[in-house]
Design an enzyme around this catalytic site. Structure first.
Site, PDB file in Angstrom:
ATOM      1  N   SER A   1       0.848  -1.196   0.000  1.00 53.97           N
ATOM      2  CA  SER A   1       0.000   0.000   0.000  1.00 53.97           C
ATOM      3  C   SER A   1       0.882   1.243   0.000  1.00 53.97           C
ATOM      4  CB  SER A   1      -0.931  -0.063   1.226  1.00 53.97           C
ATOM      5  OG  SER A   1      -1.851   0.994   1.225  1.00 53.97           O
TER       6      SER A   1
ATOM      7  N   LYS B   1      -5.551   3.083  -2.236  1.00 59.94           N
ATOM      8  CA  LYS B   1      -4.758   2.441  -1.178  1.00 59.94           C
ATOM      9  C   LYS B   1      -5.526   2.368   0.142  1.00 59.94           C
ATOM     10  CE  LYS B   1      -0.966   1.609  -3.559  1.00 59.94           C
ATOM     11  NZ  LYS B   1      -0.673   0.266  -4.070  1.00 59.94           N
TER      12      LYS B   1
END
Ligand code: COA
Length: 291
Positions: free
Chosen positions: A157, A175
């Site tokens: 992420s 994300k």
């Protein structure tokens, strides 16, 4: 006085040989950058791997390189994470060659700098499709096999969505969703023996992501002013990967591991950093007298 600069460690010198012998990694985005480094570290510790990406030439070259560097086998499969059938095909080829999947890295991502005013609806959707939907597609394709092996997921992420980052609305949304997906995966599949965690890299030198997100004329010097005194290295993310996939992390699931040299915690009060920490007297003239 010069600030401390933290060393860049190599997982091979810290974690034991053969840690992942007999294991198989399935990694999207493994053809380059951070994900390739993560794959190499896991292979160094004994796993075979499949890497999936859109550019077959680059993928095949990377697979050869990884196999030579680690002495393990690496299968390159062309696939776009936006296409569930292509991922299922990559999984089928992995099972055919290696017979199992223990570890999954959901790493394929798309990024570029663009403000809302310069980002079309399709541009926004493209990044959501690659990062978020691509992660979900990867989970769906691999889950039956990861259940069998009682394996583990790592999702790559970012940290930029913890605060509002201009020119990153698409990636921020994508994300944040990846983080949420990982947490639910951890909770739903924990009883089946599966762990799921997120690695959130900070600024990592020499990656396509860093290249795409660095503005013209910004040579990266500013990043040296991090608590650890340097930019991130791909090995920093690789080391975190080996730890999270290992049994040393068997009580860690549903978590986000930020690997950013402390940059996320650094709140500036407008004083030079790290000079104000190393020599408080030198900045006294910048601080207003007590009221
Ligand atoms: N600024 C604004 N919009 C952009 C853009 C930019 N720099 N780059 C792409 N877009 C828009 C396109 O204009 C298009 O929308 P439109 O048709 O309404 O104009 C949309 O995004 C899709 O672009 P396209 O090039 O067709 O998508 P793609 O699937 O071929 O590529 C990307 C996907 C855009 C994410 C591309 O940057 C990519 O392939 N990235 C992968 C590698 C990467 O980003 N690595 C870094 C990871 S951190």
């Amino acid at each position: 006085m010069a600030a401390y600069v933290s060393p860049i460690a190599d997982s091979a010198t810290i974690f034991k040989d053969g840690l992942f012998n007999g294991k198989v990694l399935f990694c999207t985005g493994g053809g380059s950058g951070i994900c390739k480094g993560m794959t190499e570290a896991v292979m160094h510790h004994g796993a075979n791997a499949t890497i999936v990406g859109r550019k077959l030439d680059r993928l095949i070259a990377s697979a050869d390189e990884l196999a030579k560097a680690t002495g393990r086998q690496c299968l390159a499969v062309r696939g776009d994470v936006r296409e569930p059938e292509q991922l299922k095909d990559a999984v089928a080829k992995t099972i055919e060659k290696f017979g199992r999947i223990d570890f999954v890295i959901c790493g394929a991502a798309g990024n570029f700098l663009a403000p809302i005013s310069g980002l079309s609806e399709k541009g926004f959707k493209t990044v959501i499709d690659i990062d978020t939907i691509g992660t979900y597609n990867t989970i769906k394709a691999t889950l039956p096999y990861v259940r069998q092996s009682k394996g583990s997921y790592i999702h790559v992420s970012a940290t930029l969505h913890y605060k509002a980052t201009p020119y990153q609305i698409h990636v921020s949304a994508a994300k944040a969703a990846v983080d949420a997906v990982s947490a639910v995966l951890a909770v739903e599949e924990g009883p089946w023996g599966i762990r799921s965690n997120v690695i959130a890299p900070g600024p990592i030198a020499g990656t396509e992501g860093a290249e795409r997100l660095t503005t013209k004329g910004h040579d990266g010097d500013g990043w040296a002013q991090l608590p650890v005194g340097r930019l991130g290295h791909i090995k920093d993310i690789a080391n975190a990967t080996v730890f999270l996939f290992s049994d040393a992390a068997s009580f860690i699931t549903g978590q986000v591991l930020v690997v950013d040299g402390g940059s996320e915690h650094l709140r500036s009060v407008g004083l030079p950093y790290p000079q104000a920490m190393l020599d408080p007297a030198s900045v006294q003239n910048m601080i207003k007298p007590r009221l």
